[in-house]
Design an enzyme around this catalytic site. Sequence first.
Site, mmCIF file in Angstrom:
data_model
loop_
_atom_site.group_PDB
_atom_site.id
_atom_site.type_symbol
_atom_site.label_atom_id
_atom_site.label_comp_id
_atom_site.label_asym_id
_atom_site.label_seq_id
_atom_site.Cartn_x
_atom_site.Cartn_y
_atom_site.Cartn_z
ATOM 1 N N PHE A 195 0.808 -1.226 -0.215
ATOM 2 C CA PHE A 195 0.080 0.172 0.043
ATOM 3 C C PHE A 195 0.882 1.172 0.007
ATOM 4 O O PHE A 195 1.861 1.463 0.850
ATOM 5 C CB PHE A 195 -0.981 0.095 1.162
ATOM 6 C CG PHE A 195 -1.826 -1.019 1.425
ATOM 7 C CD1 PHE A 195 -3.117 -0.845 0.981
ATOM 8 C CD2 PHE A 195 -1.526 -2.334 1.956
ATOM 9 C CE1 PHE A 195 -4.236 -1.666 1.068
ATOM 10 C CE2 PHE A 195 -2.643 -3.114 1.973
ATOM 11 C CZ PHE A 195 -3.865 -2.935 1.481
ATOM 12 N N ASP A 196 0.417 2.231 -0.653
ATOM 13 C CA ASP A 196 0.858 3.671 -0.698
ATOM 14 C C ASP A 196 0.299 4.047 0.651
ATOM 15 O O ASP A 196 -0.446 3.592 1.078
ATOM 16 C CB ASP A 196 0.717 4.301 -1.890
ATOM 17 C CG ASP A 196 1.036 5.837 -1.735
ATOM 18 O OD1 ASP A 196 1.946 5.939 -1.479
ATOM 19 O OD2 ASP A 196 0.056 6.665 -1.643
ATOM 20 N N LEU A 197 0.965 5.166 1.088
ATOM 21 C CA LEU A 197 0.335 5.516 2.572
ATOM 22 C C LEU A 197 -0.408 6.898 2.207
ATOM 23 O O LEU A 197 -1.596 6.780 2.239
ATOM 24 C CB LEU A 197 1.656 6.078 3.326
ATOM 25 C CG LEU A 197 1.224 6.650 4.787
ATOM 26 C CD1 LEU A 197 0.240 5.612 5.441
ATOM 27 C CD2 LEU A 197 2.495 6.949 5.502
ATOM 28 N N VAL A 211 -1.307 -1.078 -4.163
ATOM 29 C CA VAL A 211 -2.578 -0.222 -3.964
ATOM 30 C C VAL A 211 -2.035 1.116 -3.955
ATOM 31 O O VAL A 211 -1.241 1.393 -2.862
ATOM 32 C CB VAL A 211 -3.279 -0.653 -2.937
ATOM 33 C CG1 VAL A 211 -4.694 0.045 -3.044
ATOM 34 C CG2 VAL A 211 -3.784 -2.154 -2.943
ATOM 35 N N ASP A 240 -2.751 5.740 -5.097
ATOM 36 C CA ASP A 240 -3.577 6.819 -5.469
ATOM 37 C C ASP A 240 -2.898 7.624 -6.626
ATOM 38 O O ASP A 240 -3.454 8.784 -6.916
ATOM 39 C CB ASP A 240 -3.999 7.853 -4.449
ATOM 40 C CG ASP A 240 -2.744 8.514 -4.068
ATOM 41 O OD1 ASP A 240 -1.756 7.969 -3.557
ATOM 42 O OD2 ASP A 240 -2.988 9.676 -3.653
#
Length: 220
Positions: free
Chosen positions: A8-10, A161, A163
């Site tokens: 995951f990106d943060l 994942v 954004d």
Amino acid sequence: MKITAVLFDLDGTIIDTNQLIIKSFVYTVEKHLGYKIGAEEVIPYFGEPLPLTLQRFSKDKWEIMLKTYRDYNEKYHDRYTKIREDVKEVLARLKEEGIKTAVVTSKRRELAKRGLKLFELDKYFDVLVGLEDTEKHKPEPDPVLKALELLKSPREEALMVGDSPYDILSARSAGVRSVAVKWSVLPFELLKKEKPDYFIEDMWQLLKIIKGCDEDEHEQ
């Protein structure tokens, strides 16, 4: 192919730091360059390493601007940071199912840890790859590959994942399938242009993707 690891990106993906980032840039640019900027002048660069973004504003003053930005960002971090909807519940499910997890961010490790601990998310992650952990950063594959190395997970069994286009490009160059979140502050068309493998409108859809990958494997 069965999914055994999710990266995951943060910022902007599992925690919402959009206002914090924008306010930090507005304050820093006005202090050092003497003019005000709007959110629209910052948002296009979400996801890239901070020094690079600051150099876009000033090649001469970016280093002192970096210190100002970080001081402001750390001071107001907790006030302007929120958790994304359903993140904790979905992470708990991944943990229950034995799926390994990692945070892969261009943020400094200590501040990334602070964001995770603020919402008690740190207990759900096996690995954290931050700015200091690789020489090259997103969109290069290095951070994703580092996370896989630490997790001891094959790239074929992983999802990334994020954004931003940087997340998608980093995943693709590492040979990992990408999942773009539709709650990104960036324009949808910008993400669509990079052709991620999947889009999700909420965190629960991630579990459906994982289940679908597992079912595909069983059918083969």
